[in-house]
Scaffold this motif. Sequence first.
Motif, PDB file in Angstrom:
ATOM      1  N   ARG A 199      -4.580  14.921   3.905  1.00  0.00           N
ATOM      2  CA  ARG A 199      -4.044  12.837   2.483  1.00  0.00           C
ATOM      3  C   ARG A 199      -3.957  11.849   3.827  1.00  0.00           C
ATOM      4  NH1 ARG A 199       1.376  11.992   2.758  1.00  0.00           N
ATOM      5  NH2 ARG A 199       1.626  14.703   3.224  1.00  0.00           N
ATOM      6  N   ARG A 200      -3.714  11.979   5.175  1.00  0.00           N
ATOM      7  CA  ARG A 200      -3.475  11.034   5.948  1.00  0.00           C
ATOM      8  C   ARG A 200      -5.001  10.748   6.722  1.00  0.00           C
ATOM      9  NH1 ARG A 200       1.200   9.988   8.876  1.00  0.00           N
ATOM     10  NH2 ARG A 200       3.197  10.269   8.094  1.00  0.00           N
ATOM     11  N   THR A 201      -5.758  11.365   6.627  1.00  0.00           N
ATOM     12  CA  THR A 201      -7.156  11.140   7.219  1.00  0.00           C
ATOM     13  C   THR A 201      -8.170  11.065   7.184  1.00  0.00           C
ATOM     14  OG1 THR A 201      -7.309  12.968   7.304  1.00  0.00           O
ATOM     15  CG2 THR A 201      -6.164  11.958   9.547  1.00  0.00           C
ATOM     16  N   SER A 202      -8.012  10.973   5.028  1.00  0.00           N
ATOM     17  CA  SER A 202      -8.769  11.240   4.153  1.00  0.00           C
ATOM     18  C   SER A 202      -9.775   9.116   4.143  1.00  0.00           C
ATOM     19  CB  SER A 202      -8.891  11.851   2.855  1.00  0.00           C
ATOM     20  OG  SER A 202     -10.386  12.231   2.507  1.00  0.00           O
ATOM     21  N   ALA A 386      -8.808   2.383  -1.962  1.00  0.00           N
ATOM     22  CA  ALA A 386      -7.663   2.838  -2.064  1.00  0.00           C
ATOM     23  C   ALA A 386      -7.004   4.236  -3.051  1.00  0.00           C
ATOM     24  CB  ALA A 386      -8.240   2.428  -4.105  1.00  0.00           C
ATOM     25  N   TYR A 387      -7.762   5.078  -2.902  1.00  0.00           N
ATOM     26  CA  TYR A 387      -7.514   5.778  -2.232  1.00  0.00           C
ATOM     27  C   TYR A 387      -6.646   6.762  -1.365  1.00  0.00           C
ATOM     28  CZ  TYR A 387     -11.530   7.716  -5.586  1.00  0.00           C
ATOM     29  OH  TYR A 387     -12.374   7.875  -6.108  1.00  0.00           O
ATOM     30  N   SER A 388      -7.111   6.009  -0.086  1.00  0.00           N
ATOM     31  CA  SER A 388      -6.345   6.317   1.443  1.00  0.00           C
ATOM     32  C   SER A 388      -4.413   5.329   0.948  1.00  0.00           C
ATOM     33  CB  SER A 388      -6.960   6.086   2.016  1.00  0.00           C
ATOM     34  OG  SER A 388      -7.647   5.624   1.726  1.00  0.00           O
ATOM     35  N   GLU A 389      -5.534   4.129  -0.001  1.00  0.00           N
ATOM     36  CA  GLU A 389      -4.303   2.969   0.149  1.00  0.00           C
ATOM     37  C   GLU A 389      -2.854   3.603  -0.976  1.00  0.00           C
ATOM     38  OE1 GLU A 389      -6.287  -0.737   1.105  1.00  0.00           O
ATOM     39  OE2 GLU A 389      -6.041  -0.342  -1.147  1.00  0.00           O
ATOM     40  N   ILE A 390      -3.546   4.137  -1.531  1.00  0.00           N
ATOM     41  CA  ILE A 390      -2.334   4.856  -2.845  1.00  0.00           C
ATOM     42  C   ILE A 390      -2.057   6.545  -2.059  1.00  0.00           C
ATOM     43  CG2 ILE A 390      -2.804   6.980  -4.473  1.00  0.00           C
ATOM     44  CD1 ILE A 390      -4.369   4.521  -6.160  1.00  0.00           C
ATOM     45  N   ASN A 391      -2.415   6.988  -1.552  1.00  0.00           N
ATOM     46  CA  ASN A 391      -1.815   7.957  -0.649  1.00  0.00           C
ATOM     47  C   ASN A 391      -0.160   7.513   0.244  1.00  0.00           C
ATOM     48  OD1 ASN A 391      -2.957  10.074  -1.674  1.00  0.00           O
ATOM     49  ND2 ASN A 391      -4.819  10.679  -0.318  1.00  0.00           N
ATOM     50  N   ASP A 392      -1.370   6.293   0.692  1.00  0.00           N
ATOM     51  CA  ASP A 392       0.100   5.913   1.831  1.00  0.00           C
ATOM     52  C   ASP A 392       1.226   5.110   1.387  1.00  0.00           C
ATOM     53  OD1 ASP A 392      -1.426   5.967   3.837  1.00  0.00           O
ATOM     54  OD2 ASP A 392      -2.565   3.479   4.024  1.00  0.00           O
ATOM     55  N   TYR A 393       1.121   4.673   0.001  1.00  0.00           N
ATOM     56  CA  TYR A 393       2.195   3.867  -1.089  1.00  0.00           C
ATOM     57  C   TYR A 393       3.202   5.196  -1.979  1.00  0.00           C
ATOM     58  CZ  TYR A 393       3.873   2.130  -5.543  1.00  0.00           C
ATOM     59  OH  TYR A 393       4.566   1.688  -6.783  1.00  0.00           O
TER      60      TYR A 393
ATOM     61  N   HIS B 131       2.444   3.295  13.008  1.00  0.00           N
ATOM     62  CA  HIS B 131       1.761   3.854  12.057  1.00  0.00           C
ATOM     63  C   HIS B 131       1.305   3.132  10.921  1.00  0.00           C
ATOM     64  CE1 HIS B 131      -0.682   6.699   9.451  1.00  0.00           C
ATOM     65  NE2 HIS B 131      -1.864   6.433  10.212  1.00  0.00           N
ATOM     66  N   ASP B 132       2.752   3.459  10.024  1.00  0.00           N
ATOM     67  CA  ASP B 132       2.400   2.957   8.854  1.00  0.00           C
ATOM     68  C   ASP B 132       2.459   1.477   8.691  1.00  0.00           C
ATOM     69  OD1 ASP B 132       3.648   5.042   7.783  1.00  0.00           O
ATOM     70  OD2 ASP B 132       5.635   4.388   8.010  1.00  0.00           O
ATOM     71  N   ALA B 133       3.368   0.626   9.534  1.00  0.00           N
ATOM     72  CA  ALA B 133       2.436  -0.415   9.760  1.00  0.00           C
ATOM     73  C   ALA B 133       1.235  -1.131  10.379  1.00  0.00           C
ATOM     74  CB  ALA B 133       3.389  -1.374  10.979  1.00  0.00           C
ATOM     75  N   GLU B 134       0.856  -0.383  10.463  1.00  0.00           N
ATOM     76  CA  GLU B 134      -0.616  -0.107  10.834  1.00  0.00           C
ATOM     77  C   GLU B 134      -1.450   0.024   9.521  1.00  0.00           C
ATOM     78  OE1 GLU B 134      -1.661   2.224  14.494  1.00  0.00           O
ATOM     79  OE2 GLU B 134      -3.784   0.582  14.549  1.00  0.00           O
ATOM     80  N   SER B 135      -0.813   0.432   8.912  1.00  0.00           N
ATOM     81  CA  SER B 135      -1.153   0.980   7.116  1.00  0.00           C
ATOM     82  C   SER B 135      -1.049  -0.145   7.365  1.00  0.00           C
ATOM     83  CB  SER B 135      -1.302   2.010   6.839  1.00  0.00           C
ATOM     84  OG  SER B 135      -1.770   3.031   7.735  1.00  0.00           O
ATOM     85  N   PHE B 136      -0.015  -0.677   6.638  1.00  0.00           N
ATOM     86  CA  PHE B 136       0.217  -1.804   5.821  1.00  0.00           C
ATOM     87  C   PHE B 136      -0.536  -2.826   6.197  1.00  0.00           C
ATOM     88  CE2 PHE B 136       3.678  -4.457   5.063  1.00  0.00           C
ATOM     89  CZ  PHE B 136       3.567  -4.888   3.322  1.00  0.00           C
TER      90      PHE B 136
END
Lengths: 495, 495
Positions: A199-202, A386-393, B131-136
């Motif tokens: 989930r985190r590395t895709s 968007a897939y990884s952005e959605i997973n982050d969200y 890490h969260d800050a970077e993704s954001f």
Amino acid sequence: MFESAEIGHSIDKDTYEKAVLELREALLEAQYELKQQARFPVLILINGIEGAGKGETVKLLNEWMDPRLINVESFLRPTDEELARPPQWRFWRKLPPKGRIGIFFGNWYSQMLHARVEGDIKDARLDQAIHDAESFERMLCDEGALIFKFWFHLSKKQLKERLKALEKDPQRSWQLNPLDWKQSQVYDRFVRFGERVLRRTSRDYAPWYVIEGFDERYRSLSVGRIILEGLQAALKRNGPPAPQPHVAPLMSSLDNLGLLGSLDLSLTLSKDDYKQQIASERARLNGLMRDPRMRGHALMALFEGNDAAGKGGAIRRVTDALDPRQYRIVPIAAPTEEERAQPYLWRFWRHVPGRGQFTIFDRSWYGRVLVERVEGFCSEADWLRAYSEINDYEEQLHKYGIVLVKFWMSIDKDTQLERFKEREAVPFKRYKITEEDWRNRDKWDLYVDAVEDMVDRTSSEIAPWTLVEANDKRYARVKVLRTINEALEAAFKQK
Amino acid sequence: MFESAEIGHSIDKDTYEKAVLELREALLEAQYELKQQARFPVLILINGIEGAGKGETVKLLNEWMDPRLINVESFLRPTDEELARPPQWRFWRKLPPKGRIGIFFGNWYSQMLHARVEGDIKDARLDQAIHDAESFERMLCDEGALIFKFWFHLSKKQLKERLKALEKDPQRSWQLNPLDWKQSQVYDRFVRFGERVLRRTSRDYAPWYVIEGFDERYRSLSVGRIILEGLQAALKRNGPPAPQPHVAPLMSSLDNLGLLGSLDLSLTLSKDDYKQQIASERARLNGLMRDPRMRGHALMALFEGNDAAGKGGAIRRVTDALDPRQYRIVPIAAPTEEERAQPYLWRFWRHVPGRGQFTIFDRSWYGRVLVERVEGFCSEADWLRAYSEINDYEEQLHKYGIVLVKFWMSIDKDTQLERFKEREAVPFKRYKITEEDWRNRDKWDLYVDAVEDMVDRTSSEIAPWTLVEANDKRYARVKVLRTINEALEAAFKQK
């Protein structure tokens, strides 16, 4: 993440043999073109469940292609020289040069997963390893590398079968070692942490491909096809190595067996059963929403589905159970002007419920990888990332204790047609059907691909998708309510 | 990271007032163009030491520009509504829309730093927050946002002076609160963790700008100029919002006072002192290399510097102390064919020493941000992302216990000319001087910029740069040896 890889994909011998002939030729050709251009290296990472055919697949790739241009590296026990240097050193020294293919077994992912499954490290350390892997791959891609990450999967049942078969076969029982069996016991942990890692590395520039490993032909052909398509796309981009990451293609099923196709849409519920069950689930939800533990959580439910699959009806059955002050319905249509001036996810963040509250999304942030992808409303790069952005969200929501339930309401094409016609015939239902619904219907197959990719890439332990067999409205409505109730109960138990 | 922000930058009143007139006009113009285009939002993050002028600068920006188009948000105490939702929610709701500027005080960085300095969280949790800050931020940039991250800095001494001045001034003493004083006590922790955060989150699409905060005019003008240049560059890129991250410009010093200029190149060592000191440092190094604790470490020293600054001589004085089996010298020239087929850092990874060993790099991976930047041998995007890749690389080395010592050998232009002429005159030295050296000399100022950016962006607690005053060879050689010895001793003590 693993849903599509547990439905029993398979390919018959004839189809396979014909396909392999073409595939081999095309792969060889691409391989020589890669060597010729010598613009970028290709890195193939092999991970997943023991016994899911990792070794066999790599052997086959070597057979199919020119093995002189492939470096297979299995990072098992580090050498003395490697032990005397930072852990990344052993990977750097084996990187394939431009124009060549490197296949990495036992790579950084194997190592972090092994350490986590064995309990040598905890989640925070696993997250650090994940972060290092992300930086490393990002750098490789910025330098032009094309990365394929394969996860070979078996369901628990398939793994057991496979191990039994191997044991009985005197020719192959030598392949069994204690680790294989142990894997069967640690399967749950392995899959759970594997999902966290995937989930985190895709990422769009280096996505994971989950391959069902049970059927040898399906497995082999899938891997070969993915490599071929990705390689061809990258070779076509002429000129100097792209500063943008390579966009690897997502994948359609080879055997026309998909997650949606594997649903049993004949499931029904009798009127009596329905009445009884819906009443009981409704009472249950009502009780759960009043539970003091609800104050430590919030609830979000989102509904996606085919047109006329009964989203609205299902939502009404949920809200019927509740006091209007307890929930809010957010219908997602075209974004407002204010919303268009913000990053994509902004209009969903703004509706995140506060503690103790419940928000229902009628359509959702998945629009980007569904309608926007299919209709071309956004660029490929946009929906791919968007897939990884959605997973982050969703991870942000989960970390805070928000329970997120995601429904795909699924009907078949005939049922949809029936409902469309009914809507046109019945005057007070006519507002529900538009030209657009008919147009969407023409793109049925494109939507099937988009839905399956979406589930594969965003269904996770922290926010699983629930596919709802919705040909029978009664069955669907009960399933929706029950799923919400179960998710809430599970969350209450964890606290 | 903070070296350039502790050298006492200042700007006189006349220069300032003239510059501000132009700056204000240009900023306003850019701001209206931003509004007109409405293609992307601008986000300005304000962080750093208390008392370094964060508030004053923001006030000034509001004065200089049209405040109706700026949203200043200070995320102090979260509201009830915010507390009831995931931590990111409060930042999402305040994001500036396209065409506007948002200034965020007390943003995600303040919060993670505060928690870490207070000891509420440990490094692993800090890394998760990073890490969260970077993704954001990555997501925001992918969506088109232009992000400026400012760190307002004061040296410890400057902080104390500033606090004292404020205390004495009855007009301003109300600005002092207990937290300011406490900050002075926790200064070391704040700077240490701040550096970790800056090192890991300074990315090409959202770099940090460290601003010396002591002189109000310097500070204000620097911030204004950086915003103006970044904004103008982003506005010029016409068309739809770039899928690539915005590349914000690095910054040249405003007051012609640079890190290199602040070195005291008149430092010398008498022959006698030299003989005595070099012998003692040599013996010390010899002893350290034989110390059993060396087996848990490795040593890397890299030498960069002006042409004819005496790199070779200094390296020889280091190796003189050692058994040839203990060290290796790696001269870095143009990459080989094999090296060109690999990612940039590959040719440096391959020479990482094993435990107990010592590798000396005569020129290094910093070539990318020095000669390759100045000569245009790589693209701007390549050298901009190199800073964070190098920091990642050095972090891998550090984590494993490798001691890394980095030298910039600095001479002035006159001394260089003298040495060049000497080399041309003395027959056996003639091989040391080429046409290229003369060409490099013409680009002296460009190299000064590149070196200062390099030190600002890659000098960190885990791998600090040592600037060596090298007009006097004796002084330089002793300083090099002593620095290596001190670094080794410090590492041994930590274990």
